[in-house]
Scaffold this motif. Structure first.
Motif, PDB file in Angstrom:
ATOM      1  N   ILE A  72     -10.192   6.657  -7.218  1.00  0.00           N
ATOM      2  CA  ILE A  72     -11.378   6.647  -8.086  1.00  0.00           C
ATOM      3  C   ILE A  72     -12.264   5.453  -7.759  1.00  0.00           C
ATOM      4  CG2 ILE A  72     -12.126   6.312 -10.477  1.00  0.00           C
ATOM      5  CD1 ILE A  72      -9.746   8.095 -11.291  1.00  0.00           C
ATOM      6  N   ALA A  73     -11.657   4.300  -7.508  1.00  0.00           N
ATOM      7  CA  ALA A  73     -12.439   3.111  -7.170  1.00  0.00           C
ATOM      8  C   ALA A  73     -13.182   3.297  -5.853  1.00  0.00           C
ATOM      9  CB  ALA A  73     -11.531   1.887  -7.094  1.00  0.00           C
ATOM     10  N   LEU A 107       0.821  -1.204   0.000  1.00  0.00           N
ATOM     11  CA  LEU A 107       0.000   0.000   0.000  1.00  0.00           C
ATOM     12  C   LEU A 107       0.856   1.256   0.000  1.00  0.00           C
ATOM     13  CD1 LEU A 107      -2.963   0.645  -0.091  1.00  0.00           C
ATOM     14  CD2 LEU A 107      -2.989   0.769   2.372  1.00  0.00           C
ATOM     15  N   LEU A 108       2.062   1.177   0.557  1.00  0.00           N
ATOM     16  CA  LEU A 108       2.934   2.343   0.594  1.00  0.00           C
ATOM     17  C   LEU A 108       3.812   2.458  -0.644  1.00  0.00           C
ATOM     18  CD1 LEU A 108       4.024   2.194   4.327  1.00  0.00           C
ATOM     19  CD2 LEU A 108       2.224   3.567   3.312  1.00  0.00           C
ATOM     20  N   ASN A 109       3.842   1.446  -1.477  1.00  0.00           N
ATOM     21  CA  ASN A 109       4.675   1.459  -2.669  1.00  0.00           C
ATOM     22  C   ASN A 109       3.869   1.774  -3.926  1.00  0.00           C
ATOM     23  OD1 ASN A 109       6.931   0.801  -1.207  1.00  0.00           O
ATOM     24  ND2 ASN A 109       6.667  -1.395  -1.493  1.00  0.00           N
ATOM     25  N   LEU A 110       2.807   2.535  -3.808  1.00  0.00           N
ATOM     26  CA  LEU A 110       1.972   2.866  -4.956  1.00  0.00           C
ATOM     27  C   LEU A 110       2.585   4.015  -5.744  1.00  0.00           C
ATOM     28  CD1 LEU A 110      -1.612   2.843  -3.397  1.00  0.00           C
ATOM     29  CD2 LEU A 110      -0.530   1.073  -4.752  1.00  0.00           C
ATOM     30  N   THR A 111       2.404   3.952  -7.061  1.00  0.00           N
ATOM     31  CA  THR A 111       2.770   5.091  -7.879  1.00  0.00           C
ATOM     32  C   THR A 111       1.625   6.090  -7.838  1.00  0.00           C
ATOM     33  OG1 THR A 111       1.810   4.140  -9.878  1.00  0.00           O
ATOM     34  CG2 THR A 111       4.131   3.619  -9.415  1.00  0.00           C
ATOM     35  N   VAL A 112       1.841   7.246  -8.430  1.00  0.00           N
ATOM     36  CA  VAL A 112       0.785   8.262  -8.453  1.00  0.00           C
ATOM     37  C   VAL A 112      -0.418   7.756  -9.247  1.00  0.00           C
ATOM     38  CG1 VAL A 112       0.216  10.585  -9.221  1.00  0.00           C
ATOM     39  CG2 VAL A 112       2.432  10.142  -8.189  1.00  0.00           C
ATOM     40  N   GLU A 113      -0.161   7.073 -10.345  1.00  0.00           N
ATOM     41  CA  GLU A 113      -1.256   6.547 -11.164  1.00  0.00           C
ATOM     42  C   GLU A 113      -2.054   5.485 -10.408  1.00  0.00           C
ATOM     43  OE1 GLU A 113       1.962   6.623 -12.308  1.00  0.00           O
ATOM     44  OE2 GLU A 113       1.769   8.391 -13.587  1.00  0.00           O
ATOM     45  N   GLN A 114      -1.358   4.596  -9.703  1.00  0.00           N
ATOM     46  CA  GLN A 114      -2.042   3.556  -8.941  1.00  0.00           C
ATOM     47  C   GLN A 114      -2.841   4.157  -7.789  1.00  0.00           C
ATOM     48  OE1 GLN A 114       1.384   1.229  -7.936  1.00  0.00           O
ATOM     49  NE2 GLN A 114       1.059  -0.233  -9.604  1.00  0.00           N
ATOM     50  N   GLY A 115      -2.297   5.174  -7.146  1.00  0.00           N
ATOM     51  CA  GLY A 115      -3.033   5.851  -6.079  1.00  0.00           C
ATOM     52  C   GLY A 115      -4.278   6.533  -6.611  1.00  0.00           C
TER      53      GLY A 115
END
Length: 68
Positions: free
Chosen positions: A38-39, A25-33
């Motif tokens: 959005i979800a 959860l802490l290794n998300l990229t900006v796009e994944q975040g």
């Protein structure tokens, strides 16, 4: 990242251990975040839509406040 631990044997072998603690959860990229945000908002809005539809369908025509 942690430094690797090197263990040297008495004979001709060398063992290297690399210990790393990761939390996905802490290794998300900006796009994944952004996709995650959005979800979450989409699920919340669908729940809100169902709540309002329930209120409209099952209301008895009187106006009430939720705080009462």
């Amino acid at each position: 990242m942690a430094d690797p631990v090197v263990i040297e044997c008495a004979s001709a072998c060398t063992v290297t251990l690399q210990v790393e603690l990761t939390t996905p959860l802490l290794n998300l990229t900006v796009e994944q975040g952004g996709q995650l945000a959005i979800a979450v908002i989409a699920v919340w809005s669908v729940g809100l839509l169902f709540r309002e539809l329930y209120r409209v369908i099952f209301s008895d025509g009187t106006s009430t406040k939720e705080s009462e």
